[in-house]
Design a protein around this motif. Sequence first.
Motif, PDB file in Angstrom:
ATOM      1  N   THR A  52      38.776  37.343  39.848  1.00 44.72           N
ATOM      2  CA  THR A  52      37.495  37.564  38.805  1.00 44.72           C
ATOM      3  C   THR A  52      37.303  38.952  38.532  1.00 44.72           C
ATOM      4  O   THR A  52      35.952  39.447  38.614  1.00 44.72           O
ATOM      5  N   TRP A  53      38.129  39.707  38.276  1.00 42.89           N
ATOM      6  CA  TRP A  53      38.017  41.322  38.065  1.00 42.89           C
ATOM      7  C   TRP A  53      38.140  41.076  36.358  1.00 42.89           C
ATOM      8  O   TRP A  53      38.358  40.019  35.741  1.00 42.89           O
ATOM      9  N   SER A  54      37.953  42.183  35.598  1.00 40.71           N
ATOM     10  CA  SER A  54      37.841  42.155  34.320  1.00 40.71           C
ATOM     11  C   SER A  54      39.209  42.503  33.738  1.00 40.71           C
ATOM     12  O   SER A  54      40.161  42.662  34.475  1.00 40.71           O
ATOM     13  N   ILE A  55      39.357  42.271  32.342  1.00 38.32           N
ATOM     14  CA  ILE A  55      40.800  42.564  31.663  1.00 38.32           C
ATOM     15  C   ILE A  55      40.373  43.636  30.692  1.00 38.32           C
ATOM     16  O   ILE A  55      39.411  43.438  29.903  1.00 38.32           O
ATOM     17  N   ILE A  88      39.542  29.664  31.312  1.00 41.82           N
ATOM     18  CA  ILE A  88      39.141  29.302  30.076  1.00 41.82           C
ATOM     19  C   ILE A  88      38.181  30.294  29.706  1.00 41.82           C
ATOM     20  O   ILE A  88      38.329  30.901  28.677  1.00 41.82           O
ATOM     21  N   GLN A  89      37.387  30.646  30.710  1.00 41.87           N
ATOM     22  CA  GLN A  89      36.388  32.005  30.526  1.00 41.87           C
ATOM     23  C   GLN A  89      37.086  33.148  30.121  1.00 41.87           C
ATOM     24  O   GLN A  89      36.900  34.029  28.960  1.00 41.87           O
ATOM     25  N   THR A  90      38.171  33.420  30.597  1.00 40.06           N
ATOM     26  CA  THR A  90      38.979  34.765  30.347  1.00 40.06           C
ATOM     27  C   THR A  90      39.822  34.625  28.980  1.00 40.06           C
ATOM     28  O   THR A  90      39.854  35.419  28.236  1.00 40.06           O
ATOM     29  N   TRP A  91      40.168  33.413  28.650  1.00 36.62           N
ATOM     30  CA  TRP A  91      40.847  33.153  27.292  1.00 36.62           C
ATOM     31  C   TRP A  91      39.867  33.393  26.392  1.00 36.62           C
ATOM     32  O   TRP A  91      39.811  34.058  25.243  1.00 36.62           O
ATOM     33  N   ASN A  92      38.514  32.847  26.501  1.00 39.97           N
ATOM     34  CA  ASN A  92      37.313  32.766  25.352  1.00 39.97           C
ATOM     35  C   ASN A  92      36.799  34.167  25.189  1.00 39.97           C
ATOM     36  O   ASN A  92      36.642  34.662  24.062  1.00 39.97           O
ATOM     37  N   ASN A  93      36.926  34.824  26.208  1.00 42.51           N
ATOM     38  CA  ASN A  93      36.302  36.220  26.065  1.00 42.51           C
ATOM     39  C   ASN A  93      37.423  37.094  25.365  1.00 42.51           C
ATOM     40  O   ASN A  93      37.090  37.924  24.655  1.00 42.51           O
ATOM     41  N   VAL A 133      46.296  37.770  35.224  1.00 38.35           N
ATOM     42  CA  VAL A 133      46.263  36.947  36.643  1.00 38.35           C
ATOM     43  C   VAL A 133      45.305  37.396  37.427  1.00 38.35           C
ATOM     44  O   VAL A 133      44.488  36.652  38.109  1.00 38.35           O
ATOM     45  N   THR A 134      45.024  38.790  37.429  1.00 40.69           N
ATOM     46  CA  THR A 134      44.009  39.142  38.391  1.00 40.69           C
ATOM     47  C   THR A 134      42.822  38.873  37.895  1.00 40.69           C
ATOM     48  O   THR A 134      41.890  38.617  38.696  1.00 40.69           O
ATOM     49  N   SER A 135      42.516  39.082  36.737  1.00 43.25           N
ATOM     50  CA  SER A 135      41.234  38.685  35.976  1.00 43.25           C
ATOM     51  C   SER A 135      40.930  37.235  36.453  1.00 43.25           C
ATOM     52  O   SER A 135      39.937  36.891  36.644  1.00 43.25           O
ATOM     53  N   ILE A 136      42.006  36.284  36.180  1.00 47.72           N
ATOM     54  CA  ILE A 136      41.532  34.787  36.310  1.00 47.72           C
ATOM     55  C   ILE A 136      41.364  34.507  37.925  1.00 47.72           C
ATOM     56  O   ILE A 136      40.479  33.646  38.424  1.00 47.72           O
TER      57      ILE A 136
END
Length: 96
Positions: free
Chosen positions: A34-37, A79-84, A28-31
Amino acid sequence: MATKENDQIIKENTCETKMGLPCFLEAVTSIFKTWSISNKCCGEHVLLEKVCHSALVKRTLENPLFKDLNPAKIIAKSIQTWNNCLALINSPSPSV
């Protein structure tokens, strides 16, 4: 999508039990910030499945606490987080 529909998807797919709380919060924080996971949490995130990922993000966006956020930007980041995470999980491990 209305909250009821998201809640139904989350319930039917047991989304809230597929990911540990620490990794859920990291995702959730990543999304939303805009932090990393981490790699570990990416693995758990992908196990969540896309339908759960989408419903949880949409339900979170419906929360009044997030009313000032740009939904299109958050959806794009999700979507970017999911794809990454998917790419990371599906990439071959480096040789030791």
